[in-house]
Design a protein around this motif. Structure first.
Motif, PDB file in Angstrom:
ATOM      1  N   LYS A 157       0.834  -1.205   0.000  1.00  0.00           N
ATOM      2  CA  LYS A 157       0.000   0.000   0.000  1.00  0.00           C
ATOM      3  C   LYS A 157       0.865   1.250   0.000  1.00  0.00           C
ATOM      4  N   GLU A 158       1.892   1.258   0.837  1.00  0.00           N
ATOM      5  CA  GLU A 158       2.776   2.418   0.902  1.00  0.00           C
ATOM      6  C   GLU A 158       3.472   2.652  -0.440  1.00  0.00           C
ATOM      7  N   ALA A 159       3.988   1.593  -1.055  1.00  0.00           N
ATOM      8  CA  ALA A 159       4.675   1.716  -2.343  1.00  0.00           C
ATOM      9  C   ALA A 159       3.709   2.187  -3.424  1.00  0.00           C
ATOM     10  N   LEU A 160       2.497   1.671  -3.386  1.00  0.00           N
ATOM     11  CA  LEU A 160       1.494   2.052  -4.375  1.00  0.00           C
ATOM     12  C   LEU A 160       1.126   3.534  -4.238  1.00  0.00           C
TER      13      LEU A 160
ATOM     14  N   GLU B 155       3.935   5.719  -5.499  1.00  0.00           N
ATOM     15  CA  GLU B 155       3.916   5.745  -6.967  1.00  0.00           C
ATOM     16  C   GLU B 155       2.790   6.653  -7.471  1.00  0.00           C
ATOM     17  N   TRP B 156       1.611   6.526  -6.898  1.00  0.00           N
ATOM     18  CA  TRP B 156       0.458   7.329  -7.297  1.00  0.00           C
ATOM     19  C   TRP B 156       0.747   8.817  -7.119  1.00  0.00           C
ATOM     20  N   ASN B 157       1.421   9.165  -6.034  1.00  0.00           N
ATOM     21  CA  ASN B 157       1.707  10.571  -5.750  1.00  0.00           C
ATOM     22  C   ASN B 157       2.779  11.169  -6.660  1.00  0.00           C
ATOM     23  N   ILE B 158       3.503  10.331  -7.382  1.00  0.00           N
ATOM     24  CA  ILE B 158       4.462  10.825  -8.369  1.00  0.00           C
ATOM     25  C   ILE B 158       3.720  11.448  -9.552  1.00  0.00           C
ATOM     26  N   TYR B 159       2.531  10.940  -9.829  1.00  0.00           N
ATOM     27  CA  TYR B 159       1.707  11.445 -10.933  1.00  0.00           C
ATOM     28  C   TYR B 159       1.171  12.822 -10.572  1.00  0.00           C
TER      29      TYR B 159
ATOM     30  N   ASP C 196       3.155  -4.619  -9.968  1.00  0.00           N
ATOM     31  CA  ASP C 196       3.529  -5.945  -9.464  1.00  0.00           C
ATOM     32  C   ASP C 196       4.984  -6.311  -9.770  1.00  0.00           C
ATOM     33  N   GLY C 197       5.466  -5.954 -10.962  1.00  0.00           N
ATOM     34  CA  GLY C 197       6.850  -6.258 -11.320  1.00  0.00           C
ATOM     35  C   GLY C 197       7.845  -5.578 -10.389  1.00  0.00           C
ATOM     36  N   TYR C 198       7.549  -4.340 -10.048  1.00  0.00           N
ATOM     37  CA  TYR C 198       8.402  -3.595  -9.111  1.00  0.00           C
ATOM     38  C   TYR C 198       8.380  -4.270  -7.742  1.00  0.00           C
ATOM     39  N   TRP C 199       7.185  -4.657  -7.274  1.00  0.00           N
ATOM     40  CA  TRP C 199       7.080  -5.301  -5.979  1.00  0.00           C
ATOM     41  C   TRP C 199       7.902  -6.587  -5.938  1.00  0.00           C
TER      42      TRP C 199
END
Length: 67
Positions: free
Chosen positions: A12-15, A18-22, A58-61
């Protein structure tokens, strides 16, 4: 699109990172697509699972060991 496997705290934290980079102009069409699919009947987990698939994270995870 529902995934029976709940996300871990690290996922969740990683997601969300990533979302906040957008920026907002990148997030808007993704949010519109989500709301079109789910209307008003959704949970936070539904949104996170949608983002998981949309951002193809998923690939990053797997690479960093949080899958």
């Amino acid at each position: 699109m529902k995934n029976s496997r709940l996300l871990t705290k690290a996922q969740k934290e990683a997601l969300l990172i990533e979302w906040n980079i957008y920026n907002a102009s990148q997030q808007e069409p993704i949010l519109a697509e989500f709301h079109k699919k789910y209307k008003e009947d959704y949970s936070q987990e539904d949104f996170l699972q949608f983002l998981r698939k949309k951002l193809e994270i998923d690939g990053y995870w797997k690479k960093v060991g949080i899958s």
